[in-house]
Design a protein around this motif. Structure first.
Motif, PDB file in Angstrom:
ATOM      1  N   HIS A  74     -53.315  -5.898 -16.902  1.00  0.00           N
ATOM      2  CA  HIS A  74     -52.866  -6.345 -15.577  1.00  0.00           C
ATOM      3  C   HIS A  74     -51.474  -5.804 -15.307  1.00  0.00           C
ATOM      4  O   HIS A  74     -50.499  -6.221 -15.943  1.00  0.00           O
ATOM      5  CB  HIS A  74     -52.852  -7.882 -15.510  1.00  0.00           C
ATOM      6  CG  HIS A  74     -52.421  -8.422 -14.173  1.00  0.00           C
ATOM      7  ND1 HIS A  74     -53.174  -9.337 -13.469  1.00  0.00           N
ATOM      8  CD2 HIS A  74     -51.337  -8.183 -13.401  1.00  0.00           C
ATOM      9  CE1 HIS A  74     -52.564  -9.638 -12.327  1.00  0.00           C
ATOM     10  NE2 HIS A  74     -51.434  -8.942 -12.275  1.00  0.00           N
ATOM     11  N   HIS A  76     -49.019  -3.408 -11.988  1.00  0.00           N
ATOM     12  CA  HIS A  76     -48.978  -2.901 -10.614  1.00  0.00           C
ATOM     13  C   HIS A  76     -48.208  -1.593 -10.581  1.00  0.00           C
ATOM     14  O   HIS A  76     -46.977  -1.599 -10.743  1.00  0.00           O
ATOM     15  CB  HIS A  76     -48.275  -3.914  -9.700  1.00  0.00           C
ATOM     16  CG  HIS A  76     -48.974  -5.235  -9.584  1.00  0.00           C
ATOM     17  ND1 HIS A  76     -49.712  -5.606  -8.472  1.00  0.00           N
ATOM     18  CD2 HIS A  76     -49.061  -6.283 -10.449  1.00  0.00           C
ATOM     19  CE1 HIS A  76     -50.212  -6.830  -8.652  1.00  0.00           C
ATOM     20  NE2 HIS A  76     -49.827  -7.259  -9.845  1.00  0.00           N
ATOM     21  N   HIS A 228     -55.589 -12.300  -8.587  1.00  0.00           N
ATOM     22  CA  HIS A 228     -54.668 -13.283  -9.168  1.00  0.00           C
ATOM     23  C   HIS A 228     -55.221 -14.682  -8.949  1.00  0.00           C
ATOM     24  O   HIS A 228     -55.889 -14.935  -7.947  1.00  0.00           O
ATOM     25  CB  HIS A 228     -53.299 -13.195  -8.497  1.00  0.00           C
ATOM     26  CG  HIS A 228     -52.614 -11.875  -8.689  1.00  0.00           C
ATOM     27  ND1 HIS A 228     -52.822 -10.802  -7.857  1.00  0.00           N
ATOM     28  CD2 HIS A 228     -51.718 -11.466  -9.622  1.00  0.00           C
ATOM     29  CE1 HIS A 228     -52.079  -9.771  -8.271  1.00  0.00           C
ATOM     30  NE2 HIS A 228     -51.395 -10.153  -9.337  1.00  0.00           N
ATOM     31  N   HIS A 267     -53.100 -14.429 -14.655  1.00  0.00           N
ATOM     32  CA  HIS A 267     -52.286 -15.648 -14.823  1.00  0.00           C
ATOM     33  C   HIS A 267     -53.099 -16.894 -15.164  1.00  0.00           C
ATOM     34  O   HIS A 267     -53.148 -17.301 -16.305  1.00  0.00           O
ATOM     35  CB  HIS A 267     -51.382 -15.897 -13.608  1.00  0.00           C
ATOM     36  CG  HIS A 267     -50.589 -14.706 -13.244  1.00  0.00           C
ATOM     37  ND1 HIS A 267     -49.633 -14.188 -14.085  1.00  0.00           N
ATOM     38  CD2 HIS A 267     -50.627 -13.878 -12.163  1.00  0.00           C
ATOM     39  CE1 HIS A 267     -49.115 -13.097 -13.533  1.00  0.00           C
ATOM     40  NE2 HIS A 267     -49.697 -12.897 -12.383  1.00  0.00           N
ATOM     41  N   ASP A 318     -48.058  -7.147 -16.121  1.00  0.00           N
ATOM     42  CA  ASP A 318     -47.777  -7.561 -14.743  1.00  0.00           C
ATOM     43  C   ASP A 318     -46.434  -7.053 -14.228  1.00  0.00           C
ATOM     44  O   ASP A 318     -45.658  -7.795 -13.628  1.00  0.00           O
ATOM     45  CB  ASP A 318     -47.858  -9.086 -14.596  1.00  0.00           C
ATOM     46  CG  ASP A 318     -47.902  -9.505 -13.125  1.00  0.00           C
ATOM     47  OD1 ASP A 318     -48.356  -8.709 -12.296  1.00  0.00           O
ATOM     48  OD2 ASP A 318     -47.452 -10.631 -12.806  1.00  0.00           O
TER      49      ASP A 318
HETATM   50 ZN   LIG Z   1     -49.994  -9.207 -10.730  1.00  0.00          ZN
END
Ligand SMILES: [Zn+2]
Length: 438
Positions: A74, A76, A228, A267, A318
Motif C-alpha cells: 500500500h 501512493h 482505504h 489501515h 502508505d
Molecule cells: Zn493510502
C-alpha cells in the motif's frame, strides 16, 4: 543500471529466508542459483559443485545478507515528493497536501519525473513488488506503467477514482472511469511485470455508482482492488453520513461488490467486531501501515490480535503519510507500534522482527496470491534484496565481533536502518538496482 535478462546467475552470501509459519531461517552462508528465466534452481548452505555452477555468473557477497525482495502492499506514487510534510489528521492533510500535489499530475512532465524517481527509490530500498495508487489522470497512469516496465519492478498500479467531495480537477465519473480502466487493462494488465488495480480512493470520494463499477470491473478482470477503510474516526463518521442505509463502513464496500479475496483494505484500525467478521468471510486483506498511522495520529492497528482472529493481513508504507518507502523501516515501526498497543491494552500482542519481516515478504506475497515470490525455494522467482549491514550507524570492530550472529546482524539492519543499506536488488535474477559497481 539493469543487467541483461536471460542470463544464468547465482549469489553466495548470508541468507535470511522466511518459512511458512511466520518465522525466519538463518544461513551464515548459502548459495542461490537461477536459470535464464529467473527461476531458482538451487538453494542450499552447501556449496554447489563446479558442474552445477557451470555457465552461471556468480555474485559473491559473503559479508552481506540476502533477503527475498520486499513487497509493499500500500503506497501512493504521486505523494512521494511530499513525504514527511504536514503531519495533521487525515481529512485536512488530504485537502492541504495530497489533493494539490495529485492535481499536478495533469502535467505529463511532472508524471514522468515523479514516476521515474518513485520506482528507482522503491528498488533502492530492496522493494521488488509494489502496489500503488496513482492519480485520476489517464495519461499520468500510462506514464507510470511505462516507467515501471523500464525500471523492471513488479508493479500493481491503479488509477485513483473519485467522483465527489474532492477538488474538480481530481474528479472523474463512472462512464469515464469505465473507459479509462478498460484502456489501461487492455494495454498494461499482465504485461511486462505489471498489473492493473481497480482503485476507488475511499467511500467518501466515491458515489454508489462508481463503487458498483469498481466491484464489477475487479471481478470481471480478476484484478486486485485497493481502497482505504476505517483509518480515522472523522472519516468513519463522514462515510456513515454519506451512506446512511449502511450498517457499517465495511458494509458499504460489501454492498457494492468491493469486498473479495483480491481486495486490499488500507489501515482498518477501528473496525468493529461485525466488520472484521464480514471482512474475514469475504477473505479480503487488511493492510497495516504503522508509520502512516503514527504520522497522522490515526491509531494503532492491533496486528497480532487480528492475526489470531485469522484475518488476512498485509503491510505497506502508505507514502506520503508514511514518510519512507523502506519496508525495512516499516517492519521496525510495526514492531514498535505493537509494543505500544500491547502496553495500553495490557495484552501480550508483541510483534517481533521475524513476524514483521515475514509479513513484508512471504506474507505480503500470499496477500496478493503470489506463490512464486516472497521466499527462496527451488522454482520460485529470484527476487532478492542484498543488504550491507556494515553500513549501519558507526559500528566499532568490538561490536561487530561481539554481536556477530546473523540474528544480531539482522536486528541491526532493522533497528539501525541506514538509507543506503540495500546495495543490490534483483528481480527474476536480473540486477535492477546496484549501489555498488557490479
Ligand atoms: Zn493510502
Amino acid at each position: 543500471m539493469r543487467s541483461k535478462i536471460g542470463k544464468k546467475g547465482g549469489l553466495i552470501s548470508a541468507v535470511v529466508n522466511p518459512t511458512d509459519n511466520g518465522r525466519l531461517e538463518f544461513f551464515d552462508k548459502a548459495c542461490l542459483l537461477w536459470n535464464e528465466q529467473g527461476l531458482i534452481t538451487y538453494f542450499s548452505p552447501s556449496m554447489p559443485t563446479a558442474d552445477q555452477m557451470a555457465g552461471h555468473e556468480i555474485l559473491l557477497r559473503e559479508n552481506m545478507i540476502a533477503l527475498p525482495g520486499l513487497i509493499d502492499l500500500h503506497t501512493h506514487l504521486p505523494q512521494y515528493e511530499f513525504a514527511a510534510q504536514g503531519a495533521a489528521a487525515l481529512l485536512p492533510w488530504l485537502t492541504n497536501y495530497t489533493f494539490p500535489q495529485e492535481a499536478r499530475f495533469a502535467d505529463d512532465a511532472v508524471a514522468e519525473l515523479q514516476s521515474l524517481n518513485f520506482f528507482e527509490s522503491c528498488l533502492s530500498q530492496g522493494t521488488t513488488t509494489v502496489v500503488a495508487y496513482l492519480t485520476n489522470h489517464l495519461s499520468a497512469a500510462e506514464i507510470a506503467f511505462e516507467e515501471a516496465a523500464r525500471a523492471g519492478i513488479r508493479a500493481y498500479l491503479g488509477l485513483t477514482l473519485m467522483d465527489r467531495n474532492v477538488p474538480p480537477e481530481l474528479l472523474t465519473d463512472a462512464r469515464r472511469a469505465e473507459k479509462d480502466m478498460a484502456s489501461l487493462i487492455g494495454k498494461y494488465h499482465n504485461k511486462a511485470r505489471s498489473q492493473f488495480v481497480v482503485t476507488p480512493r475511499f467511500a467518501i470520494s466515491c458515489s454508489a455508482e462508481l463503487l458498483s463499477l469498481c466491484g464489477e470491473v475487479s471481478r470481471a478482470h480478476q484484478t486486485l482492488l485497493q481502497t482505504h477503510i476505517s483509518e480515522n474516526q472523522h472519516e468513519i463518521t463522514e462515510t456513515l453520513r454519506l451512506f446512511p442505509e449502511a450498517k457499517s463502513y465495511a458494509a458499504v464496500y460489501d454492498h457494492y461488490g468491493c469486498l473479495h479475496e483480491r481486495s486490499l483494505l488500507g489501515h482498518g484500525i477501528h473496525l468493529s467486531d461485525d466488520e472484521r467478521l464480514l471482512i474475514r468471510d469475504r477473505r479480503s486483506v487488511i493492510v497495516h501501515c504503522p508509520v502512516s498511522n503514527n504520522f497522522l495520529g490515526s491509531g494503532i492497528m492491533p496486528y497480532s490480535r487480528w492475526q489470531k482472529e485469522h484475518l488476512r493481513l498485509g503491510l505497506g508504507t502508505d507514502v506520503a503519510a508514511g514518510y519512507s518507502l523502506s519496508m525495512l523501516h516499516e517492519a521496525r515501526q510495526m514492531t514498535e507500534m505493537a509494543k505500544l498497543r500491547a502496553f495500553f491494552d495490557d495484552e501480550d500482542c508483541v510483534v517481533d522482527i521475524e513476524t514483521a519481516l515475514s509479513q513484508a515478504t512471504i506474507g505480503n506475497a500470499r496477500a496478493i496470491q503470489r506463490d512464486d515470490i516472497g521466499c527462496f525455494a527451488i522454482g520460485k522467482r529470484a527476487d532478492i534484496a542484498v543488504v550491507d549491514d556494515s553500513r549501519c550507524e558507526t559500528l566499532s570492530d568490538e561490536e561487530r565481533n561481539h554481536y556477530a550472529s546473523l540474528k544480531e546482524r539482522l536486528a541491526r539492519v532493522v533497528y539501525r536502518h541506514h538509507p543506503e543499506m540495500v546495495t543490490l536488488t534483483l528481480i527474476d535474477g536480473e540486477i535492477v538496482f546496484a549501489r555498488e559497481k557490479t
